[in-house]
Motif scaffolding. Structure first.
Motif, mmCIF file in Angstrom:
data_model
loop_
_atom_site.group_PDB
_atom_site.id
_atom_site.type_symbol
_atom_site.label_atom_id
_atom_site.label_comp_id
_atom_site.label_asym_id
_atom_site.label_seq_id
_atom_site.Cartn_x
_atom_site.Cartn_y
_atom_site.Cartn_z
ATOM 1 N N ASP A 62 53.048 -4.866 -15.448
ATOM 2 C CA ASP A 62 54.422 -5.149 -15.050
ATOM 3 C C ASP A 62 54.744 -6.642 -15.205
ATOM 4 O O ASP A 62 53.848 -7.489 -15.120
ATOM 5 N N ASP A 63 56.003 -6.919 -15.405
ATOM 6 C CA ASP A 63 56.583 -8.264 -15.344
ATOM 7 C C ASP A 63 56.546 -9.054 -16.655
ATOM 8 O O ASP A 63 57.176 -10.098 -16.757
ATOM 9 N N HIS A 78 61.395 -3.453 -17.608
ATOM 10 C CA HIS A 78 61.243 -3.631 -16.161
ATOM 11 C C HIS A 78 62.576 -4.186 -15.650
ATOM 12 O O HIS A 78 62.604 -5.007 -14.763
ATOM 13 N N HIS A 112 65.184 -7.496 -11.212
ATOM 14 C CA HIS A 112 63.904 -7.670 -10.517
ATOM 15 C C HIS A 112 64.076 -8.673 -9.378
ATOM 16 O O HIS A 112 63.534 -9.773 -9.388
HETATM 17 ZN ZN LIG Z 1 57.522 -6.303 -11.158
#
Ligand SMILES: [Zn+2]
Length: 293
Positions: free
Chosen positions: A119-120, A184, A189
């Motif tokens: 993720d990210d 994502h 976010h």
């Molecule tokens: Zn994340």
């Protein structure tokens, strides 16, 4: 291992005799013990129309022991994880294969499939994970925050401690054929103005929420196109948060699967696409990976 298999077989034949609800309950019970479920995964995980799929969730990698945290494990540990998966006979599969299996009964070319997700979109993926994946010929899924890729493509300020992959790096990663670049979100976010990630705000109308997700998905697809990346199919919910309307809206926008953060093995069936929109994952923290022989 033999006795574990016997237990598994008898549970399975017991489950076959139960009504549908009972089976679901039994599966929930079995899969709610993640470590056990991973450790005792039976050999026939990809039996014709059932797919038992653990998905691992990583974030940052580091070579600085002082930076190891809940969201950051050492690059050495990740290398050891890949060795362990290989030794256990797990084979990484792509989300395209998983989606094809659920949508049209496509075959999964692995006896013990696993999905590795990051993720990210951190640049430490490019620096540490990508070379290891290539070395092992293993696949992964990278959930990128579009606005962060944009930001770090426009600055010289890059430190693996915090920087994200640039569009150029993402294009190189995608071209390897080993890594799928997914979304994502473009810029959801965060937790602000009463919204957590891509979930609906309290009291928000469905139309306003639809507009939010539409803008988010369209901004991402447009940027991916501009930078030579394939269209994404998987939406990785920040914080794993979503709403009752999310799946339907995302599907109407062409999204075919979504990742959440519950630590369970996914039990998927050919022809059933609903579970694709809520795929569970095991968060890899220091000291939590215990796939053993
Ligand atoms: Zn994340």
């Amino acid at each position: 291992m033999k006795s574990a298999n016997i237990i598994w077989q008898s549970l399975k034949s017991f489950a076959l005799r139960l009504p549908r609800q009972g089976v679901a309950l039994l599966l929930i019970t079995l899969t709610s013990v993640p470590m056990l479920a991973l450790r005792k995964a039976p050999e026939d995980t990809s039996a014709a129309n059932e797919l038992r799929l653990p998905i691992l969730m990583y974030h940052q990698l580091t070579k600085d022991p002082r930076l190891v945290s809940e969201f950051c494990i050492s690059a050495e540990q990740f290398a050891a994880d890949l060795d362990a998966l290989e030794k256990m006979g797990y084979e990484t599969v792509s989300m395209a294969q998983v989606i094809a299996f659920c949508e049209s009964g496509g075959s999964i070319p692995a006896a013990k499939p696993v999905v590795i997700s990051f993720d990210d979109g951190f640049e430490s993926f490019y620096a540490y994970a990508f070379p290891l994946l290539k070395e092992h010929g293993m696949r992964a899924v990278l959930g990128v925050i579009g606005e962060e890729a944009e930001r770090f493509s426009a600055t010289e300020d890059h430190r693996l401690k915090y920087s994200s992959c640039t569009w150029t790096e993402l294009a190189e990663i995608a071209a390897s054929g080993l890594v799928e670049i997914e979304s994502h979100t473009w810029n959801l976010h965060n937790k602000k103005n009463g919204r957590k990630g891509a979930a609906k705000k309290f009291g928000e109308s469905t139309e306003d929420y639809r507009t939010l997700l539409t803008n988010d998905v369209e901004a991402t697809q447009a940027a991916y196109k501009t930078h030579g990346l394939p269209e994404f199919s998987v939406y990785v919910y920040p914080y794993g948060t979503f709403s009752a309307d999310s799946a339907e809206i995302l599907r109407s926008l062409g999204v075919r699967a979504a990742f959440v953060c519950d630590a369970r093995v996914n039990i998927l069936h050919a022809g059933e696409t609903e579970p694709l929109m809520e795929l569970k994952r095991f968060k890899r923290k220091p000291g939590t990976f215990c796939i053993r022989e």
